[in-house]
Design an enzyme around this catalytic site. Structure first.
Site, PDB file in Angstrom:
ATOM      1  N   ASP A   1       0.826  -1.206   0.000  1.00  0.00           N
ATOM      2  CA  ASP A   1       0.000   0.000   0.000  1.00  0.00           C
ATOM      3  C   ASP A   1       0.863   1.260   0.000  1.00  0.00           C
ATOM      4  O   ASP A   1       2.032   1.237   0.391  1.00  0.00           O
ATOM      5  CB  ASP A   1      -0.898   0.032   1.245  1.00  0.00           C
ATOM      6  CG  ASP A   1      -2.018  -0.990   1.190  1.00  0.00           C
ATOM      7  OD1 ASP A   1      -2.068  -1.773   0.223  1.00  0.00           O
ATOM      8  OD2 ASP A   1      -2.842  -1.009   2.132  1.00  0.00           O
ATOM      9  N   ASP A   2       0.232   2.341  -0.439  1.00  0.00           N
ATOM     10  CA  ASP A   2       0.694   3.730  -0.261  1.00  0.00           C
ATOM     11  C   ASP A   2       1.666   4.225  -1.333  1.00  0.00           C
ATOM     12  O   ASP A   2       1.907   5.426  -1.419  1.00  0.00           O
ATOM     13  CB  ASP A   2       1.348   3.962   1.112  1.00  0.00           C
ATOM     14  CG  ASP A   2       0.407   3.692   2.263  1.00  0.00           C
ATOM     15  OD1 ASP A   2      -0.785   3.411   2.001  1.00  0.00           O
ATOM     16  OD2 ASP A   2       0.847   3.729   3.431  1.00  0.00           O
TER      17      ASP A   2
ATOM     18  N   HIS B   1      -5.949   2.885  -4.138  1.00  0.00           N
ATOM     19  CA  HIS B   1      -5.869   3.169  -2.701  1.00  0.00           C
ATOM     20  C   HIS B   1      -6.253   4.628  -2.425  1.00  0.00           C
ATOM     21  O   HIS B   1      -5.635   5.292  -1.584  1.00  0.00           O
ATOM     22  CB  HIS B   1      -4.448   2.880  -2.218  1.00  0.00           C
ATOM     23  CG  HIS B   1      -4.328   2.634  -0.744  1.00  0.00           C
ATOM     24  ND1 HIS B   1      -5.140   1.781  -0.042  1.00  0.00           N
ATOM     25  CD2 HIS B   1      -3.448   3.136   0.172  1.00  0.00           C
ATOM     26  CE1 HIS B   1      -4.779   1.750   1.224  1.00  0.00           C
ATOM     27  NE2 HIS B   1      -3.760   2.576   1.390  1.00  0.00           N
TER      28      HIS B   1
ATOM     29  N   HIS C   1      -4.415   9.732   0.600  1.00  0.00           N
ATOM     30  CA  HIS C   1      -4.505   8.705   1.635  1.00  0.00           C
ATOM     31  C   HIS C   1      -5.381   9.218   2.788  1.00  0.00           C
ATOM     32  O   HIS C   1      -4.903   9.540   3.865  1.00  0.00           O
ATOM     33  CB  HIS C   1      -3.113   8.325   2.148  1.00  0.00           C
ATOM     34  CG  HIS C   1      -3.080   7.011   2.873  1.00  0.00           C
ATOM     35  ND1 HIS C   1      -3.436   6.875   4.182  1.00  0.00           N
ATOM     36  CD2 HIS C   1      -2.749   5.770   2.437  1.00  0.00           C
ATOM     37  CE1 HIS C   1      -3.299   5.610   4.555  1.00  0.00           C
ATOM     38  NE2 HIS C   1      -2.883   4.921   3.511  1.00  0.00           N
TER      39      HIS C   1
ATOM     40  N   HIS D   1       3.960  -2.123   3.214  1.00  0.00           N
ATOM     41  CA  HIS D   1       3.953  -0.749   2.704  1.00  0.00           C
ATOM     42  C   HIS D   1       5.303  -0.433   2.062  1.00  0.00           C
ATOM     43  O   HIS D   1       6.354  -0.681   2.664  1.00  0.00           O
ATOM     44  CB  HIS D   1       3.683   0.240   3.846  1.00  0.00           C
ATOM     45  CG  HIS D   1       2.359   0.020   4.520  1.00  0.00           C
ATOM     46  ND1 HIS D   1       2.173  -0.973   5.468  1.00  0.00           N
ATOM     47  CD2 HIS D   1       1.162   0.644   4.372  1.00  0.00           C
ATOM     48  CE1 HIS D   1       0.911  -0.945   5.888  1.00  0.00           C
ATOM     49  NE2 HIS D   1       0.280   0.022   5.239  1.00  0.00           N
TER      50      HIS D   1
END
Length: 456
Positions: free
Chosen positions: A45-46, A96, A100, A189
């Site tokens: 993620d991210d 995603h 964020h 991540h």
């Protein structure tokens, strides 16, 4: 003021808290763990992050591991070359959000806008649409269930606190190895710039991940993309259904042997069984036949039954509904003349008034001179309905899907033909009989496969 705060509290419970609970605990509308026998899934993620994502891609390439990257739209927009590399190296890309932010603090239309923006960025860079979505922190709101139908929400089955640098590579390694099992969906991540994360945390993650990949290779385990894991789930489900179906088929064919023994069925063509029959008294209300005679309670009838093994063979080898219908009709064309000859040659059947069977509603039997009548309401009609639907799910090319398409049409019906009609149209070969049976494929209705359900 207190009333307003109370209402805000209730709204937050229904808008955010309850959806999060039912998603995480019950897996509602979300994928979070696979059923693979050997593979697991790494998800990140991210990112993409210009510092750590290239190192991660190099590491995955060394170990021939595939992963899924749930990218933040703004990061992808700033690093198009990285996103393109992720795609070109065979990894799956998911969404995603554009920023964020938690879905709890955004309106539904804002969430949809964030997803749409990110999807367009991914498409503009890779040329490929994505249908996978992971909300930040795995948090969904009530509207996500109903407004994101085109996307598959993907969560995870294990996470390791790798966004904190102080967790360290050793602790991460221990935690990840404890979860290195088939079907696991691991959350990691590749970027440390989001809120709550440590900028250098991915460095520790990369050290731990290489150790885990080494151990996975030793165990002959492979990291696969989320779409492959979902497909693996589907294959496992299909395999279990196939095993159950085989059990049903074997029990069904065994029942046919028992049924034939108990009721002493005769076979029209023993060398290639297709149609069986027996003489029995008619039980039911009077029925007026097409020739004007009346079938009364106690009248002799010839009850027809298709050969179950033949039905199963035809159904499994049919390319489509029409193909199944054609095979059934062609087989009936061959059987009815032989049946007419056998009935005329056997004194036992000379007093029979009609051929009788039970079928799902269709127009197929009418091609041969059968008339279709409703079964009287009662236990027999209900039990026959259940049996024939099980049979349909087994032999029909479309399986259970056919039952879902038109359940109101799939009810058992009586099919009846006067024996006189059989003798007149099928007992002698010649142009008269041929003209009545000349059926070309375009004449066969889609519903015709239900002809296959004339059975006990």
């Amino acid at each position: 003021m207190q009333t307003l705060l109370l209402w805000l509290f209730y709204i937050s419970i229904f808008y955010a808290f309850i959806p999060g609970i039912i998603t995480r605990i019950f897996g509602f509308r979300a994928f979070q763990k696979g059923k693979s026998e050997r593979d697991y899934s790494l998800t990140f993620d991210d990112g993409p992050d210009p510092r750590y994502t290239p190192q991660l891609l190099d590491l995955l390439k060394r170990y021939n591991a595939k992963a899924t990257f749930f990218v933040v739209g703004s990061h992808a927009e700033q690093n198009p070359d990285l996103l393109k590399r992720i795609h070109e190296e065979g990894h799956l890309i998911g969404i995603h959000n554009y920023k964020h932010k938690s879905n709890w603090v955004m309106q539904p239309r804002t969430v949809r806008k964030q997803i749409r923006m990110t999807a367009e960025i991914i498409f503009s860079i890779t040329g490929e649409r994505t249908t996978y979505y992971r909300p930040p922190w795995g948090i969904v709101n009530m509207f996500d269930f109903y407004k994101l139908d085109q996307y598959k929400i993907v969560l995870w089955s294990s996470m390791f606190g790798d966004w904190r640098e102080k967790t360290g590579a050793d602790k991460l390694t221990e935690r990840m190895l404890n979860k290195l099992v088939p079907g696991e969906v691991m959350l990691l991540h590749d970027c440390g710039s989001t809120m709550g994360a440590d900028p250098d945390a991915p460095k520790q993650m990369l050290i731990a991940l290489e150790r885990v990949l080494q151990e996975a290779n030793r165990r002959q385990m492979q990291s696969i993309r989320i779409d492959e894991m979902i497909q693996s789930n589907d294959n496992v489900i299909e395999k279990k259904q196939s095993i159950a179906k085989n059990v049903v088929v074997k029990a069904w064919l065994l029942w046919e042997v028992v049924f034939h023994f108990i009721f002493r069925l005769k076979t029209v063509t023993p060398v290639d069984p297709f149609l069986h029959y027996r003489l029995r008294p008619y039980k039911g209300k009077p029925v007026t036949l097409d020739n004007g005679s009346i079938l009364e309670n106690g009248s002799s009838i010839i009850e027809l039954h298709f050969d179950n093994q033949k039905l199963f063979h035809i159904g499994m080898n049919s390319r489509s509904e029409v193909h199944l219908a054609i095979q059934m009709i062609r087989s009936m064309e061959k059987e009815l003349p032989a049946l007419a000859y056998q009935l005329m040659d056997n004194p036992e059947f000379r007093n029979a008034k009609a051929l009788y069977g039970v079928s799902m509603i269709n127009r197929g039997p009418e091609k041969f001179g059968f008339s279709i009548r409703d079964l009287p309401n009662g236990w027999f009609a209900k039990s026959t309905n259940v049996y024939l639907k099980i049979l349909m799910s087994i032999i029909h090319p479309a399986g259970k899907g056919r039952l879902k398409e038109s359940p109101s049409k799939l009810v058992p019906k009586m099919i009846i033909m006067p024996v006189d009609y059989l003798n007149e149209h099928f007992s002698v070969s010649g142009s008269h009989r041929k003209s009545n049976l000349e059926i070309v494929p375009q004449d066969i209705p889609v519903e015709s496969p239900e002809l296959a359900n004339v059975t006990h």
